[in-house]
Enzyme design. Structure first.
Site, short mmCIF file in Angstrom:
data_model
loop_
_atom_site.label_atom_id
_atom_site.label_comp_id
_atom_site.label_asym_id
_atom_site.label_seq_id
_atom_site.Cartn_x
_atom_site.Cartn_y
_atom_site.Cartn_z
CD GLU A 14 57.92 92.13 52.60
OE1 GLU A 14 56.78 92.67 52.60
OE2 GLU A 14 58.13 91.02 52.09
NE ARG A 73 54.45 84.51 54.26
CZ ARG A 73 53.39 84.79 53.50
NH1 ARG A 73 53.56 85.24 52.27
NH2 ARG A 73 52.17 84.62 53.97
CG HIS A 95 54.40 91.53 50.30
ND1 HIS A 95 54.89 91.09 51.50
CD2 HIS A 95 53.49 90.60 49.91
CE1 HIS A 95 54.31 89.95 51.84
NE2 HIS A 95 53.45 89.64 50.88
CB THR A 128 55.27 85.40 44.34
OG1 THR A 128 55.09 84.00 44.01
CG2 THR A 128 55.69 86.16 43.10
#
Length: 345
Positions: free
Chosen positions: A292, A263, A311, A261
Site C-alpha cells: 500500500e 490485512r 484502507h 478488511t
C-alpha cells in the site's frame, strides 16, 4: 511544573482535558506524519523531552527508544496493535507501552457489512455508470414527464440499468467468517439481523462457543464451499499469510464474494486476479492490500468485479472518540502510579 505529554495523534477535547490535569500536553505539528524519519523523531523527542507520548503510526524503533530512554517512561498508542513500536526494545529499556484495543472494531464491522452490500447490489458500479454518463441520455432527448417509475432505457443505453445491475439480496445467504475474534464476534449479529446464516473458521474457537454465539463452526474448506460471502478477520501469521490462494478460491462457489478488511497479506493477489478474471468467484471487495498504497497501474484496478477502497475501514469520526478515551485512561493511570489498563508490555 507538570511533566510533558507529547501528542502525535488525534484526541478529542474531552480526553485532552483529562490528560491536561496531570500533564503539559504538547501536540507537535508533524503529528500526521507517519513517515517521519528516525533522526527527525529523535530530534523532536530531545527537544521536548516528554515523560509520556501518544502516537499513531510513527515508527518507534530501538534507536529512537534508546535515545529517549533518559526521560521517556511510557508510550500509549492509539492503535489496537502497536506494530510500529519495537516492543522488545521498549521492554529492555523499561518503557511501558499501552494500546487502544477495539478502538475501530465497530468501524471495520460496519465497513465489512457495507462492502458486502456493495458486492451484492453492485452499488459502486452503478454509481460510476451514472457519474460517467454511461447510462444517462444526451441533452435534447425527450424527457419522461409521466411521473411514473421507469426502467432506465433508451436507444443510447444498450442494457437497461434495471437488468444490468440486478444483484442479489443478502437475506437468506450464508456468510463465512475466517477468524472469529473481537471483530468477527461483532459482525456475526449484524449479519444475522439481515437474516444471514453465519459460519466461522477459527482453530481457537470451540464448537460450543460458536453455538452459544449463534454461529456454526466449520473447517476452512467446508466454510468456503458453503459461503456466499467470505469475510476475512484473521491475524497475519506464518500459517495465515496468503491463506486465500488458488486452491482456496477453487473451493469457493462461483457465485461467492470475498471481503477483506483485515490485512492484505492474507490474500494471494495474483491468485485473486485470476479467480476474478476466470469467473472462479463472482467478485471481491478489498480495503487492504499486499503493498500500500496501490500503484496507478496495479492490475487489480482493471477488474470490473472488484471493489477497491483505500484502507479506510477503521476511519470514522467515532474512532477518534473511542481511541481518545482509551489513551486518556492509560495516561491518567500512569500519572497516578497505577498499572496501565491497556498495557501490552
Amino acid at each position: 511544573m507538570k511533566p510533558k505529554f507529547l501528542l502525535l495523534a488525534e484526541l478529542d477535547s474531552e480526553s485532552l482535558e483529562r490528560i491536561g490535569e496531570y500533564f503539559d500536553v504538547v501536540r507537535h505539528d508533524r503529528w500526521r506524519d507517519q513517515a517521519i524519519s528516525e533522526t527527525d523523531l529523535i530530534a523532536i523527542l530531545d527537544d521536548l523531552r516528554p515523560v509520556v507520548m501518544a502516537l499513531e503510526a510513527q515508527p518507534l524503533t530501538e534507536k529512537v527508544l534508546t535515545a529517549a530512554r533518559p526521560y521517556l517512561k511510557a508510550v500509549t498508542s492509539v492503535r489496537t496493535t502497536p506494530a510500529n513500536i519495537d516492543l522488545d526494545a521498549a521492554s529492555r529499556l523499561g518503557i511501558a507501552v499501552s494500546s487502544a484495543p477495539g478502538r475501530n472494531a465497530m468501524a471495520v464491522v460496519e465497513m465489512a457489512m457495507g462492502l458486502m452490500l456493495c458486492c451484492a447490489r453492485m452499488i459502486p458500479q452503478a454509481y460510476m455508470d451514472v457519474k460517467t454518463r454511461g447510462i444517462t441520455i444526451p441533452p435534447g432527448t425527450p424527457r419522461n414527464e409521466s411521473g411514473k417509475d421507469v426502467v432506465w432505457h433508451s436507444p443510447v443505453i444498450p442494457v437497461p440499468a434495471y437488468f444490468k445491475y440486478s444483484g442479489m439480496e443478502i437475506s437468506g445467504k450464508t456468510l463465512g467468517l475466517v477468524g472469529f475474534g473481537a471483530i468477527g464476534k461483532m459482525l456475526a449479529p449484524k449479519a444475522r439481523a439481515f437474516d444471514m446464516r453465519v459460519l466461522v473458521y477459527d482453530p481457537y474457537v470451540t464448537g460450543e462457543t460458536a453455538e452459544s454465539l449463534g454461529v456454526e463452526k466449520r473447517e476452512l474448506d467446508e466454510l468456503l464451499a458453503e459461503a456466499d460471502f467470505v469475510s476475512l478477520h484473521a491475524k497475519v501469521t506464518a500459517e495465515t499469510a496468503k491463506l486465500m490462494n488458488r486452491d482456496r478460491f477453487r473451493h469457493m462457489k462461483k457465485t461467492a464474494y470475498l471481503i477483506n478488511t483485515a490485512r492484505g497479506a492474507l490474500v494471494d493477489e495474483d491468485a485473486l486476479r485470476e479467480a476474478l478474471r476466470d469467473g472462479t468467484i463472482a467478485g471481491a471487495a478489498l480495503d487492504v492490500y499486499e503493498y500500500e498504497p496501490l500503484y496507478s497501474d496495479s492490475p487489480l484496478l482493471d477488474a470490473e468485479n472488484l471493489i477497491v477502497i483505500p484502507h479506510i475501514g477503521g476511519a470514522t469520526r467515532d474512532v477518534v472518540r473511542h481511541q481518545s478515551r482509551l489513551v486518556a485512561d492509560n495516561a491518567v493511570a500512569f500519572a497516578r502510579g497505577e498499572k496501565l489498563p491497556n498495557q501490552v508490555q
